[in-house]
Design a protein around this motif. Structure first.
Motif, PDB file in Angstrom:
ATOM      1  N   MET A  59      -6.696 -44.245  -2.694  1.00 27.51           N
ATOM      2  CA  MET A  59      -5.389 -43.682  -3.038  1.00 27.51           C
ATOM      3  C   MET A  59      -5.224 -43.599  -4.547  1.00 27.51           C
ATOM      4  SD  MET A  59      -2.624 -46.798  -2.511  1.00 27.51           S
ATOM      5  CE  MET A  59      -3.226 -47.373  -0.956  1.00 27.51           C
ATOM      6  N   TYR A  60      -4.227 -42.843  -4.932  1.00 26.70           N
ATOM      7  CA  TYR A  60      -3.758 -42.870  -6.318  1.00 26.70           C
ATOM      8  C   TYR A  60      -2.245 -42.952  -6.265  1.00 26.70           C
ATOM      9  CZ  TYR A  60      -2.310 -37.962  -6.038  1.00 26.70           C
ATOM     10  OH  TYR A  60      -1.685 -36.794  -5.693  1.00 26.70           O
ATOM     11  N   GLY A  61      -1.657 -43.352  -7.358  1.00 25.80           N
ATOM     12  CA  GLY A  61      -0.210 -43.461  -7.401  1.00 25.80           C
ATOM     13  C   GLY A  61       0.332 -43.002  -8.732  1.00 25.80           C
ATOM     14  N   GLN A  64       1.274 -37.509 -12.912  1.00 25.25           N
ATOM     15  CA  GLN A  64       0.006 -37.136 -13.536  1.00 25.25           C
ATOM     16  C   GLN A  64      -0.228 -37.840 -14.863  1.00 25.25           C
ATOM     17  OE1 GLN A  64      -0.051 -32.869 -13.790  1.00 25.25           O
ATOM     18  NE2 GLN A  64      -0.452 -32.619 -11.610  1.00 25.25           N
ATOM     19  N   ALA A  67      -0.990 -41.733 -13.933  1.00 24.25           N
ATOM     20  CA  ALA A  67      -1.623 -41.980 -12.638  1.00 24.25           C
ATOM     21  C   ALA A  67      -2.501 -43.230 -12.678  1.00 24.25           C
ATOM     22  CB  ALA A  67      -2.460 -40.765 -12.240  1.00 24.25           C
ATOM     23  N   VAL A  68      -2.492 -43.952 -11.573  1.00 28.82           N
ATOM     24  CA  VAL A  68      -3.368 -45.110 -11.400  1.00 28.82           C
ATOM     25  C   VAL A  68      -4.212 -44.883 -10.152  1.00 28.82           C
ATOM     26  CG1 VAL A  68      -1.852 -46.750 -12.568  1.00 28.82           C
ATOM     27  CG2 VAL A  68      -1.596 -46.389 -10.128  1.00 28.82           C
ATOM     28  N   MET A  69      -5.410 -45.419 -10.162  1.00 25.58           N
ATOM     29  CA  MET A  69      -6.316 -45.256  -9.024  1.00 25.58           C
ATOM     30  C   MET A  69      -6.299 -46.503  -8.155  1.00 25.58           C
ATOM     31  SD  MET A  69      -7.418 -42.294  -9.353  1.00 25.58           S
ATOM     32  CE  MET A  69      -6.676 -41.287 -10.613  1.00 25.58           C
ATOM     33  N   ASP A  70      -6.441 -46.289  -6.862  1.00 26.58           N
ATOM     34  CA  ASP A  70      -6.542 -47.358  -5.865  1.00 26.58           C
ATOM     35  C   ASP A  70      -5.325 -48.270  -5.811  1.00 26.58           C
ATOM     36  OD1 ASP A  70      -9.038 -46.511  -4.931  1.00 26.58           O
ATOM     37  OD2 ASP A  70     -10.047 -47.511  -6.597  1.00 26.58           O
ATOM     38  N   GLY A  73       1.691 -46.217  -7.851  1.00 28.97           N
ATOM     39  CA  GLY A  73       2.051 -46.103  -9.257  1.00 28.97           C
ATOM     40  C   GLY A  73       3.490 -45.664  -9.430  1.00 28.97           C
ATOM     41  N   MET A 103       2.314 -43.488  -3.464  1.00 28.67           N
ATOM     42  CA  MET A 103       0.935 -43.769  -3.076  1.00 28.67           C
ATOM     43  C   MET A 103       0.481 -42.592  -2.218  1.00 28.67           C
ATOM     44  SD  MET A 103       1.542 -46.987  -0.427  1.00 28.67           S
ATOM     45  CE  MET A 103       0.054 -46.923   0.557  1.00 28.67           C
ATOM     46  N   MET A 106      -6.266 -40.198  -1.673  1.00 33.43           N
ATOM     47  CA  MET A 106      -7.044 -39.630  -2.775  1.00 33.43           C
ATOM     48  C   MET A 106      -7.647 -38.262  -2.446  1.00 33.43           C
ATOM     49  SD  MET A 106      -8.163 -40.264  -5.866  1.00 33.43           S
ATOM     50  CE  MET A 106      -8.292 -42.010  -6.150  1.00 33.43           C
TER      51      MET A 106
END
Length: 192
Positions: A59-61, A64, A67-70, A73, A103, A106
């Motif tokens: 996932m990302y949150g 833009q 953004a944060v990965m896994d 956000g 969330m 991805m």
């Protein structure tokens, strides 16, 4: 001697009643406090953190720019076009928000997209939920179509919107119900 003994008993009873009343007051304050999560991001992080390794997905949150990965956000609520494009939130609802987090799956947001919103005090949660549902049911989907959408109220504090594949949605709802003290379905519908 008898009078002072009676005074001591009365004094002890008064202390007991005061202590019992204070205990009730403390319990009431905790009950009125609302969610244990101070921000929409903390709320979604708690849900994502409850997932077992088997149920986790890439996932990302966030928006833009941040953004944060896994992980979930924080989402800048001033980015109304991005809120609409990424999360399906109608731009005209953004002025009802105090805080937001997301969330998103991805590989494909149609598999799962979830967001938590803290609404302003004067916002109508049910009207908000209906507006989100109406917008998502009218949306033109690319790269497949989600199966279901749901709008939940969590701890009387957050409105959580989610759409995606039926199994992923059921898993998300199960974890949300395990994390929050109280989860109410404001609206739920198949996406056809």
């Amino acid at each position: 001697m008898r009078k002072s003994r009676n005074q001591i008993i009365v004094f002890c009873l008064m202390l007991l009643f005061l202590a019992a009343g204070a205990g009730c007051g403390i319990g009431q304050k905790q009950e009125d406090k609302g969610s244990a999560y101070a921000t929409a991001l903390e709320a979604l992080e708690a849900v994502a953190g409850a997932y077992t390794q088997e149920d986790q997905f890439a996932m990302y949150g966030g928006d833009q720019e941040h953004a944060v990965m896994d992980a979930p956000g924080s989402f800048d609520i001033s980015k109304t076009e991005e809120l609409e494009a990424t999360l399906g939130l109608p731009a005209d609802l953004a002025d009802q928000l105090e805080d937001a987090a997301s969330m998103v799956h991805m590989m494909n947001g149609n598999v799962f997209t979830g967001a938590a919103y803290r609404l302003k005090d004067n916002a109508d949660k049910n009207a908000f939920a209906q507006a989100v549902q109406s917008a998502l049911l009218k949306k033109q989907w690319l790269c497949g179509q989600p199966d279901i959408l749901a709008v939940l109220e969590a701890d009387g504090t957050y409105v959580i919107t989610a759409y995606g594949e039926a199994g992923v949605m059921e898993t998300f709802r199960s974890y949300a119900q395990s994390v929050f003290q109280d989860v109410k379905v404001l609206t739920e519908a198949p996406i056809v």
